[in-house]
Enzyme design. Structure first.
Site, PDB file in Angstrom:
ATOM      1  N   LEU A 233       0.814  -1.217   0.000  1.00 44.58           N
ATOM      2  CA  LEU A 233       0.000   0.000   0.000  1.00 44.58           C
ATOM      3  C   LEU A 233       0.857   1.281   0.000  1.00 44.58           C
ATOM      4  O   LEU A 233       1.668   1.487   0.894  1.00 44.58           O
ATOM      5  CB  LEU A 233      -0.931   0.008   1.226  1.00 44.58           C
ATOM      6  CG  LEU A 233      -1.829   1.246   1.352  1.00 44.58           C
ATOM      7  CD1 LEU A 233      -2.824   1.333   0.207  1.00 44.58           C
ATOM      8  CD2 LEU A 233      -2.546   1.260   2.687  1.00 44.58           C
ATOM      9  N   ASP A 234       0.631   2.133  -0.991  1.00 39.08           N
ATOM     10  CA  ASP A 234       1.370   3.383  -1.154  1.00 39.08           C
ATOM     11  C   ASP A 234       2.881   3.146  -1.213  1.00 39.08           C
ATOM     12  O   ASP A 234       3.676   4.046  -0.912  1.00 39.08           O
ATOM     13  CB  ASP A 234       1.037   4.387  -0.027  1.00 39.08           C
ATOM     14  CG  ASP A 234      -0.442   4.780  -0.053  1.00 39.08           C
ATOM     15  OD1 ASP A 234      -1.026   4.780  -1.143  1.00 39.08           O
ATOM     16  OD2 ASP A 234      -0.991   5.076   1.016  1.00 39.08           O
TER      17      ASP A 234
END
Lengths: 290, 290, 290, 290
Positions: A233-234
């Site tokens: 994530l990210d």
């Protein structure tokens, strides 16, 4: 559009391989021997990793090899250097899908650029987990599909989304502030083909509410980051970032307002780089031949 | 120095208190009643926290209250509003100590600015945990003291450093890339009076080797951050930040080279703001009246 | 200096010629045939002007042609493509002269970087039209020569300066805020080998007092520009520029203070690019292979 | 829109007058005496010109003077200080007209922001000298009026435009790349109420084709400037500017592409500042209380 200019039909080769003597010589000789006029050649050697990365664009007009045989002609050379490569043609029009949730500033910006002809693409559909943006998307003459997502139906909904994407031959996905985490299985269908805009200067403030966190920390600069989506994530390869100054005068609302402008631009630049085949990914990083 | 201009003798009041009606009216009335000519008035209300913060600077020439009685005259007003405040005079010359380790680019920059008269300060001494910078500091005509620090002697060395600082009436400490963590006990002697330069865009990449981490993460922008030192490592109130673009073309060595320029400027700006009494601290954040 | 790293002995070829098929192929084949390991290859084609510009850097270790014969070996190839070219070696230490007037912030910065080893150069002398900076330059252990210039003696003084420069084998001149206009005759001795820093965002505000003009115009951003000196005042090829935001809060004195930091950095970057042979000039513009 | 937050009904006083003792004391006392809770007070003294400029915003809730009597109540105070002033209310919805020619990126951006609710305005009409943008404007549900302009009919067409503007009670005009020069007579109807976006970093490259001029000059940074329109072409008070880096890699087409993003943002920021009554004009410059 001011001064768009005549667009040449060109071929673009993206290549990455272990660095070794003679690669550029071999590639440029191949093009020269086949009457290929190089429009632009970019190459980069990452010394630490011993990786050679290059983008070569050449004019198709006058090139001795017919377009449909170029890939085959290149394969021997590419194998010799043990390289991963992609071949693109500048006149190919990719099918692009947009994913959006409730915030629509990036959506508006992407659709406006699309309608203005800034990118040579086709956007047949927009997918959302909320009905909110329906009227905006319709205004731009594009189909809007809602897939509500809850704790129980995610796998099933993603399966349906994928069906829809395949049915439209989607090549490339843009998340314009899509507030759902895509599953690794979904992402595996579009490796380095999903671009997200995150509203912080990564790796600072990943996850939810980065403007609030930035405000609480008292930073003097906020940022936005566009990146390819991976299962981290990210954490995917960063394509572009930009920043704007803030001060004590600015509330969280000001951060959000200023940040919106960043998000729009940083996302649009990433889309442009991607569409121009100017981005190569290696080791979770990007080479961007601006 | 181009155009330094005549410097007025002025008084500067920094105040922070719970926000309430009539504060500005009361302060400006006090000055008006005493023939005080306001040179600059800045104020900020943090609505979320309900805090009022202000900086008022006024001309001492013609002011009805003698300089040595101003503090006493203000105290009733300040108590009424339950405020914390500081009173400064622009012609006071603070005694500043520099702490440095082996890297000297910020040291050179600070000493050059000092010798050029950019700041109205006196630097009687530089402290280091290494002998390396001795000849540089001597070249600028400043005393250099080495306190080697190891696992066993830190408490004792800091005690001696403090003695030295007190002996020189040091008001303010600048860490020009000082690679030792100051103990909370040491910091408590100089609350919001020690400025550090960290070579990353905080809160990204705190701690050691931030350029290497930035390189590994593949960021497209690197930064530097100046902040007051607190017992929370690289977590103190941020005074200033700045950034520079990097690309895949840049190695870690390039990051370090480009970063050095950022560090020098971001540190120098923080020193300037501090010396002009333009910084107020609240809740681990700063108000900087640029 | 953090992490300077081992420096390879390399050769650098700068080339510009009419664009034509096969140039890169020919150059890279030449290197490959002689066991040259390319460290970095940059090339750019200006389509509008049909000019090919390139910088190739290769490792001298293992290269089949002895260093002193490389130029001769290249000449046939260079003639074939009708190219202008320069050959440099990374271990050559250029002799650099500094010219300064009364303002010394850039001088301090350049000398500090020099002493820190940021550049692989030798600075045997500083020339000025004023005696002011003498003590600074002496502090850095460098000779300082004053040539006072008035309406009558300019030609004669420049002649003496040139003698001095020739006597020291000066390859490259840096003007750190030198407030005299060099004559075209003087400049002709050092074509694209004199770098100036101008304290505005050119082409805005050429000539004298740009900060005052910027203030009067009410701009929200100020800048600095480094460029090669030509006989066209502040009109030479731009190497680098940078900017900083200003507001109504800032006086001319603030503009000057903020501008000083820009000037130092923008000048230092230009020097670095020049010393790395990363700058090519054509049609009064530069290609900078950052 | 993320987190718009509750909006207070407030009054905003903009004031400029000769600097003198006691102004802030008098204004804040007036508010305090009438139970006015100051939301934000900004003030600036231009020392060189001896001008005092201020913006005060206070909560209407609980304020002792009814909204319709505030102007009258202030007039005595304002006269005493010989001040020019404006009184605004935050809940007033201005009528805004857009002028556009053929390029529509700024138009799209302004209309998108409008529809997203970024500004508390009403846009009843768009005026153009070309029919091109009709379908875009209609898509956003706004009336589109074409006034073709040639060498003979300008005066007459402007007269008709003014009639239309008056009929719609237009308070404020935004030129989103309107390629006609407005006559001084026209401008006189909307002093400091017409915002233009110019596609260069003024005062560099005023007039036509600034991207081409920037390209020819070989600058390393391009910019955009928003300003109030005066009879001096591209010479009005600057509200905001911003820049983006370019390199030799970028063609004029790239300059134009990158510049479009700047133009959109710099124009949108100016509109926002204007609508928040954060801009004061004096001596062809602006004070912007960001």
């Amino acid at each position: 559009m001011e001064n768009p200019g005549p667009q040449k039909q060109s071929a673009i080769l993206l290549i990455s391989c272990p660095d070794q003597k003679g690669i550029v010589a071999a590639i440029t000789k191949f093009l020269y021997d086949n009457a290929g006029n190089i429009i632009r050649l970019d190459q980069h050697v990452n010394m630490q990793e011993n990786i050679f990365l290059s983008r070569v664009e050449w004019d198709l007009q006058g090139f001795a090899i017919p377009r449909e045989q170029i890939a085959a002609s290149l394969s021997e050379l590419m194998q010799k250097f043990n390289s991963k490569y992609e071949l693109h043609f500048s006149d190919f029009v990719p099918q692009v899908a947009i994913f959006v949730s409730k915030l629509t500033h990036c959506l508006y910006d992407v659709l406006s650029r699309y309608r203005e002809g800034e990118w040579n693409i086709s956007i047949p559909l927009v997918i959302s987990n909320h009905p909110d943006a329906d009227s905006i998307v319709k205004k731009f003459g594009i189909n809007y599909f809602v897939f509500e997502i809850n704790d129980d139906n995610k796998q099933e909904q993603e399966r349906k989304q994928l069906e829809l994407l395949k049915a439209h031959d989607i090549n490339f996905i843009v998340l314009t502030r899509y507030m759902q985490i895509l599953s690794p299985e979904f992402i595996a269908h579009y490796p380095n083909k999903i671009i997200n805009i995150h509203h912080s200067f990564l790796p600072a403030f990943p996850g939810a509410k980065p403007y609030h966190s930035a405000y609480d920390r008292g930073v003097k600069i906020i940022g936005a980051t566009s990146h390819y989506v991976t299962s981290d994530l990210d954490g995917g390869p960063i394509i572009d970032q930009d920043i704007v100054r803030v001060s004590h005068q600015h509330s969280i609302t000001d951060f959000i307002r200023k940040g919106r402008d960043l998000e729009k631009i940083v996302l649009a630049r990433a889309i442009w780089y991607h569409l121009q085949h100017k981005v190569l990914v290696y080791k979770n990083k990007t080479v961007v031949f601006d």
